[in-house]
Motif scaffolding. Structure first.
Motif, PDB file in Angstrom:
ATOM      1  N   TYR A  63       2.852  20.060 -15.917  1.00  0.00           N
ATOM      2  CA  TYR A  63       3.261  18.726 -16.355  1.00  0.00           C
ATOM      3  C   TYR A  63       4.484  18.819 -17.252  1.00  0.00           C
ATOM      4  CZ  TYR A  63      -1.299  17.252 -14.609  1.00  0.00           C
ATOM      5  OH  TYR A  63      -2.378  17.006 -13.815  1.00  0.00           O
ATOM      6  N   GLN A  67     -13.788  11.845 -13.065  1.00  0.00           N
ATOM      7  CA  GLN A  67     -14.478  12.147 -14.321  1.00  0.00           C
ATOM      8  C   GLN A  67     -14.810  10.870 -15.097  1.00  0.00           C
ATOM      9  OE1 GLN A  67     -12.378  14.466 -17.450  1.00  0.00           O
ATOM     10  NE2 GLN A  67     -13.442  16.148 -16.452  1.00  0.00           N
ATOM     11  N   HIS A  85     -20.133  21.104 -16.496  1.00  0.00           N
ATOM     12  CA  HIS A  85     -20.118  21.902 -17.721  1.00  0.00           C
ATOM     13  C   HIS A  85     -21.461  22.581 -17.953  1.00  0.00           C
ATOM     14  CE1 HIS A  85     -16.139  21.293 -19.334  1.00  0.00           C
ATOM     15  NE2 HIS A  85     -16.183  20.044 -18.933  1.00  0.00           N
ATOM     16  N   SER A  98     -12.817  23.383 -20.773  1.00  0.00           N
ATOM     17  CA  SER A  98     -12.115  22.104 -20.813  1.00  0.00           C
ATOM     18  C   SER A  98     -10.599  22.349 -20.849  1.00  0.00           C
ATOM     19  CB  SER A  98     -12.559  21.353 -22.061  1.00  0.00           C
ATOM     20  OG  SER A  98     -11.895  20.143 -22.133  1.00  0.00           O
ATOM     21  N   GLY A  99      -9.891  21.642 -19.994  1.00  0.00           N
ATOM     22  CA  GLY A  99      -8.431  21.742 -19.984  1.00  0.00           C
ATOM     23  C   GLY A  99      -7.898  22.883 -19.143  1.00  0.00           C
ATOM     24  N   CYS A 100      -8.768  23.570 -18.396  1.00  0.00           N
ATOM     25  CA  CYS A 100      -8.274  24.719 -17.624  1.00  0.00           C
ATOM     26  C   CYS A 100      -7.627  24.278 -16.318  1.00  0.00           C
ATOM     27  CB  CYS A 100      -9.387  25.722 -17.359  1.00  0.00           C
ATOM     28  SG  CYS A 100     -10.601  25.127 -16.193  1.00  0.00           S
ATOM     29  N   GLY A 101      -7.754  22.991 -15.966  1.00  0.00           N
ATOM     30  CA  GLY A 101      -7.056  22.495 -14.770  1.00  0.00           C
ATOM     31  C   GLY A 101      -7.962  22.090 -13.621  1.00  0.00           C
ATOM     32  N   LYS A 102      -9.256  21.914 -13.895  1.00  0.00           N
ATOM     33  CA  LYS A 102     -10.196  21.564 -12.812  1.00  0.00           C
ATOM     34  C   LYS A 102      -9.852  20.197 -12.214  1.00  0.00           C
ATOM     35  CE  LYS A 102     -13.869  21.857 -15.428  1.00  0.00           C
ATOM     36  NZ  LYS A 102     -13.274  22.205 -16.727  1.00  0.00           N
ATOM     37  N   THR A 103      -9.692  19.208 -13.104  1.00  0.00           N
ATOM     38  CA  THR A 103      -9.395  17.868 -12.600  1.00  0.00           C
ATOM     39  C   THR A 103      -8.051  17.856 -11.882  1.00  0.00           C
ATOM     40  OG1 THR A 103     -10.655  16.951 -14.415  1.00  0.00           O
ATOM     41  CG2 THR A 103      -9.157  15.445 -13.316  1.00  0.00           C
ATOM     42  N   THR A 104      -7.118  18.641 -12.392  1.00  0.00           N
ATOM     43  CA  THR A 104      -5.799  18.687 -11.766  1.00  0.00           C
ATOM     44  C   THR A 104      -5.904  19.204 -10.337  1.00  0.00           C
ATOM     45  OG1 THR A 104      -4.813  19.070 -13.922  1.00  0.00           O
ATOM     46  CG2 THR A 104      -3.455  19.607 -12.010  1.00  0.00           C
ATOM     47  N   ILE A 120      -0.193  24.526 -15.429  1.00  0.00           N
ATOM     48  CA  ILE A 120      -1.611  24.138 -15.465  1.00  0.00           C
ATOM     49  C   ILE A 120      -2.328  24.844 -14.319  1.00  0.00           C
ATOM     50  CG2 ILE A 120      -3.216  22.178 -15.327  1.00  0.00           C
ATOM     51  CD1 ILE A 120      -1.459  22.165 -17.847  1.00  0.00           C
TER      52      ILE A 120
HETATM   53  N1  LIG Z   1      -0.826  13.450 -16.521  1.00  0.00           N
HETATM   54  C1  LIG Z   1      -0.760  14.487 -17.353  1.00  0.00           C
HETATM   55  N2  LIG Z   1       0.352  14.694 -18.073  1.00  0.00           N
HETATM   56  C2  LIG Z   1       0.452  15.747 -18.910  1.00  0.00           C
HETATM   57  N3  LIG Z   1      -0.521  16.663 -19.082  1.00  0.00           N
HETATM   58  C3  LIG Z   1      -1.656  16.511 -18.395  1.00  0.00           C
HETATM   59  C4  LIG Z   1      -1.840  15.418 -17.489  1.00  0.00           C
HETATM   60  N4  LIG Z   1      -3.062  15.526 -16.930  1.00  0.00           N
HETATM   61  C5  LIG Z   1      -3.624  16.634 -17.462  1.00  0.00           C
HETATM   62  N5  LIG Z   1      -2.793  17.217 -18.335  1.00  0.00           N
HETATM   63  C6  LIG Z   1      -3.037  18.462 -19.080  1.00  0.00           C
HETATM   64  O1  LIG Z   1      -3.355  19.462 -18.137  1.00  0.00           O
HETATM   65  C7  LIG Z   1      -4.375  20.289 -18.623  1.00  0.00           C
HETATM   66  C8  LIG Z   1      -5.501  20.361 -17.603  1.00  0.00           C
HETATM   67  O2  LIG Z   1      -6.100  19.092 -17.507  1.00  0.00           O
HETATM   68  P1  LIG Z   1      -7.342  18.840 -16.571  1.00  0.00           P
HETATM   69  O3  LIG Z   1      -7.722  17.420 -16.728  1.00  0.00           O
HETATM   70  O4  LIG Z   1      -7.027  19.309 -15.217  1.00  0.00           O
HETATM   71  O5  LIG Z   1      -8.445  19.790 -17.233  1.00  0.00           O
HETATM   72  P2  LIG Z   1      -9.998  19.953 -16.920  1.00  0.00           P
HETATM   73  O6  LIG Z   1     -10.219  21.353 -16.628  1.00  0.00           O
HETATM   74  O7  LIG Z   1     -10.414  18.977 -15.883  1.00  0.00           O
HETATM   75  O8  LIG Z   1     -10.625  19.566 -18.298  1.00  0.00           O
HETATM   76  P3  LIG Z   1     -12.037  18.880 -18.594  1.00  0.00           P
HETATM   77  O9  LIG Z   1     -13.089  19.823 -18.182  1.00  0.00           O
HETATM   78  O10 LIG Z   1     -12.018  18.653 -20.056  1.00  0.00           O
HETATM   79  O11 LIG Z   1     -12.061  17.627 -17.800  1.00  0.00           O
HETATM   80  C9  LIG Z   1      -4.806  19.727 -19.952  1.00  0.00           C
HETATM   81  O12 LIG Z   1      -4.208  20.500 -20.959  1.00  0.00           O
HETATM   82  C10 LIG Z   1      -4.241  18.340 -19.971  1.00  0.00           C
HETATM   83  O13 LIG Z   1      -3.879  17.988 -21.269  1.00  0.00           O
END
Ligand SMILES: Nc1ncnc2c1ncn2[C@@H]1O[C@H](COP(=O)(O)OP(=O)(O)OP(=O)(O)O)[C@@H](O)[C@H]1O
Length: 815
Positions: free
Chosen positions: A77, A149, A258, A103-109, A83
């Motif tokens: 990003y 989520q 989780h 959390s924040g490792c990029g799963k949702t991404t 990410i």
């Molecule tokens: N649209 C965006 N713009 C900038 N940064 C983003 C955006 N979406 C996610 N991020 C960043 O990318 C990283 C990964 O986010 P992501 O949501 O994929 O994590 P996650 O593994 O799903 O976390 P969680 O388990 O807490 O849901 C995080 O540091 C988040 O801050």
């Protein structure tokens, strides 16, 4: 080396059993089994009762393409902060894939890129062999079930309406939706289906969200933390349901959670850290390799290893390396053992969960390739070449027509679902309804009552030195009707009675008292008559221009006004002078003269309107479209932002809704509300305030509606540009307020500097105001040069806003 390259081969077997435990079908995933594997599978399968001799044979099928395959995925990003970092991931068909990671490792991404909401910076994603978003991939679309989520449901809709909305988007029939709703409400223990989402608890909302992703029986189910906040029993039943989907429907499930131990129920676990997978294996294999009973231990261990640069990365991805010692036979035995354990596992599950669902949605387009015990040959044989060609061309044409009508039908069904959703969302919010539907009418009523009316009861001092006690003497019907007598009284009467209640005349002794009152804001000014005023006026009229100074001084009425309020000052001066003219007429006729002598030497009449036109008639058309434009802008921007913030927009897009569909649905809903606003506003003005629409009322409504649609298009653009309502408010004001001034609604355009005026002509509302004014006061038609330019300009703006919004919307998707 990429993690996937080091995976040992794991064969997953799914059994399609009837309620009686009779075997229908066996599906092997992934890849084609080796002859040895096939033999083992056949041996295992023979343990099950098979159907009668007339039934189709039990098939062992496999699919060579994984459901999801991700290679070298990179995404960031912000530059320099990846990410996803060269991530590889393989999800076999018909299996459950548990994606774990902090959390924040990029799963949702990564999930967002699979469902087509985000695009990779580099690397490849294949879902069922196609790239998401490409034509024919079905992703986003009906093949996919996505539970984000966030809850991502419309707060004001009921559970039933939500499920109907998603069902319709996926082209399900009412009976199918009802059947699925019944099942899901019972299965997920949802409360009364007529309860609104906003009235549900957090867990109930989450379960409703899960139900929405399951409604259409998708091939690929992506669940982002579906079990968070749910009680253990319900979590277990959700997992059981996922197994059932996998075994009976061949659904592929990717789930993040989780609760690490929960992922043990998956066929494959992906351990993610810092944008890449540390391991991707069957949970049992991982547990065996790491000699532990807890996945949590493995997660900790792998994370620690990943943190330590001195560790051998090859070992980290391969576990303890036991596999390397396995010979061919050992490997085969592993596969068979796994297969057998899975067979008993699935048979357990199938016994636990009766196959109760009647819903059969024919969406599983990618039938597995049959490789097993018996082949079913379906290829066409023996047709003569020309007939075959003709048939295939006819078939192609038919299939094209089918696809087209299918597409159109789905499109219409989706737009209908979106429109119904917009209306429900709208009517469930009373403040919104009041604001959008009635505010223009309220504004029109207020404008008619306030703007353009003469002020009233303006306190005005009178220092009449001609008569003491002049209030009594100057009654309306003057006792003295003598030529040239009581002139101050005549003028004061004129002032008092000519313009109704404009002035409240207040006697003052001295001018200095009146000035004090004006300074204190208690009076708007005063008028002062000198002593013997009537006498001096008589002398002056006798001498004309050659009267002496004393006569001149004695015949002058002094006026001092509070001119700090421009409009009040103008009104006072108008009243004072028009009263003076009438007073002169009266005085002249008392003396036997003709009142015409003091009339202006002009003969004027109106070409359009009347000479007594009211300011209200000037301001109302502009005020009406300004308010309609503003309200549609706000309502559309707020709806789009709400849709984005709640995550419902993304969810709808994953379901296959296209930007254009969303825009069309807004077009329909806003169009009808604007029609209502304009019709109600016009009716109030015409019936309640005697506004005369000289031209066509239909044309009047048409101009109002296209202005409203322009407001809607600009609201859409603002909604797409701004992440939240506060930003939208400021951007909207920045856009709207100058336009309001430049539109010539309050002040004539001709008063503007030339450059500004030409600029204002290009704005959406300036010429449109002029068009509407020309229709109401001049009675002009659409083709008149005063009317069509406004219609053209507002239409061009509407289309431009739409195109810009569409482009931005599409580019946002890629971020
Ligand atoms: N649209 C965006 N713009 C900038 N940064 C983003 C955006 N979406 C996610 N991020 C960043 O990318 C990283 C990964 O986010 P992501 O949501 O994929 O994590 P996650 O593994 O799903 O976390 P969680 O388990 O807490 O849901 C995080 O540091 C988040 O801050």
């Amino acid at each position: 080396m990429a993690a996937h390259a080091n995976l040992e081969r794991r064969v997953s077997i799914q059994l399609d059993l009837t309620q009686d435990g009779v075997l229908n079908n066996v599906i092997v995933t992934p890849g084609t089994p080796t002859p040895e594997e096939m033999q083992s599978i056949e041996n295992s399968v023979s343990a099950f009762p098979i159907r009668g001799s007339n039934a189709p044979p039990v098939s062992i099928s496999t699919s060579t393409t994984p459901a999801v395959s991700i290679r070298q995925a990179c995404k960031s990003y912000t530059p320099g902060k990846p990410i996803l970092d060269n991530m590889d991931m393989t999800v076999p068909r018909g299996t459950i894939y548990g994606l774990l990671g902090s959390s924040g490792c990029g799963k949702t991404t990564i999930l967002s890129t699979i469902v087509g909401l985000k695009e990779l910076d580099s690397g490849d994603i294949f879902v069922f062999g196609s790239r998401p978003g490409t034509k024919g991939s079905g992703i986003p679309g009906r093949r996919l079930g996505y539970m984000p989520q966030d809850i991502a449901l419309y707060e004001y809709l009921t559970i039933k309406e939500i499920l109907q909305y998603f069902g319709r988007i996926f082209g399900m029939t009412a009976t199918e939706i009802d059947g699925q709703t019944e099942f899901l409400v019972n299965f997920l223990q949802l409360p009364n289906r007529n309860k609104k989402i906003c009235a549900l608890s957090g867990g109930q909302k989450r379960r409703s969200s899960l139900a929405a992703s399951l409604i259409h029986d998708p091939q690929l189910l992506i669940l982002d933390e579906p079990t968070v906040g749910l009680d253990p029993l319900l979590r277990e039943s959700i997992w059981n349901h996922l197994y059932q989907l996998v075994t009976t429907r061949r659904t592929t499930v990717i789930i993040t959670t989780h609760y690490i131990e929960e992922a043990r129920h998956s066929h494959t676990v992906g351990l993610m850290r810092n944008g890449r997978l540390l391991a991707e294996k069957a949970p049992d294999t991982l547990l065996k390799e790491h000699k532990t009973h807890l996945l949590e231990d493995i997660v900790l261990k792998l994370c620690r290893k990943d943190l330590s640069p001195s560790l051998d990365s090859h070992k980290a991805t391969n576990g303890n390396g036991n596999n390397n010692n396995n010979g061919k036979n050992g490997k085969k035995n592993d596969v068979v053992a796994e297969a057998l354990s899975e067979i008993s596992f699935y048979s357990r599950i199938n016994k636990m969960l009766p196959l109760s669902r009647s819903y059969k949605h024919e969406m599983n387009q990618d039938k597995p390739e049959v490789v097993g015990l018996k082949f079913q040959q379906t290829a066409p044989i023996g047709d003569a070449e020309p007939t075959r060609k003709r048939h295939s061309s006819l078939k192609r044409r038919q299939s094209f027509i089918d696809t087209l009508s299918d597409d159109m039908w789905f499109r219409a069904s989706r737009i209908r679902a979106l429109t119904v959703r917009n209306y429900l969302n709208f009517f469930r919010n009373p403040v919104f309804v009041l604001g959008v539907v009635f505010l223009p009418s309220v504004q029109m009523i207020l404008t008619s009552l306030i703007v353009g009316q003469d002020p009233q009861h303006m306190r005005f001092g009178v220092a009449n030195h001609e008569f003491s006690g002049w209030e009594e003497r100057c009654s309306k019907d003057l006792k003295s009707n003598v030529c040239g007598a009581d002139l101050s009284c005549r003028y004061l009467n004129q002032l008092k009675y000519q313009n109704g209640d404009f002035f409240d005349l207040v006697p003052v002794e001295k001018e200095s008292d009146a000035v004090d009152e004006v300074r204190l804001g208690k009076m708007w000014g005063y008028i002062s008559f000198p002593e013997n005023y009537s006498e001096y006026v008589g002398l002056r009229s006798g001498h004309g221009l050659f009267a002496d100074n004393e006569t001149l001084e004695g015949s002058i009425v002094k006026l001092r006004l509070d001119m700090s309020h421009y409009l009040a000052g103008v009104f006072m001066i108008n009243n004072l002078f028009s009263s003076f003219q009438e007073y002169l007429k009266g005085s002249i006729s008392t003396c036997g003269g003709s009142p015409k002598e003091v009339e202006l030497p002009f003969n004027y009449s109106a070409v359009y309107g009347s000479v007594n036109s009211r300011y209200m008639e000037y301001i109302i058309p502009g005020a009406l479209i300004l308010i309609i434009y503003l309200i549609t802008l706000c309502s559309c921007a707020v709806s789009v932002i709400g849709d984005r913030k709640q995550g419902t927009l993304d969810r709808s897009r994953v379901a296959g809704i296209q930007t254009f569909d969303i825009m069309i649905s807004y077009f329909i809903t806003e169009g009808t509300t604007v029609l209502f606003q304009a019709a109600l506003g016009a009716s109030i003005l015409i019936l309640g305030f005697n506004l005369e629409v000289q031209g066509s009322t239909v044309l009047f409504l048409f101009v109002c509606i296209i202005t409203g649609l322009c407001g809607q298009a600009s609201g859409l653009l603002i909604g797409i540009l701004c992440p939240d309502e506060v930003e939208a408010l400021f951007l909207g004001m920045f856009f709207y307020l100058p336009m309001m001034l430049l539109a010539g609604v309050i002040w004539p355009l001709e008063a503007m500097p030339d450059a500004l005026r030409y600029f204002s002509y290009c704005l959406p509302l300036t010429l449109t105001c002029e068009s509407l004014r020309s229709i109401t006061s001049r009675g002009l038609g659409l083709l008149h040069p005063k009317v069509w330019p406004g219609v053209a300009v507002v239409s061009i703006w509407t289309v431009s806003f739409w195109i810009i919004a569409l482009c931005i919307f599409r580019s946002l998707k890629k971020q």
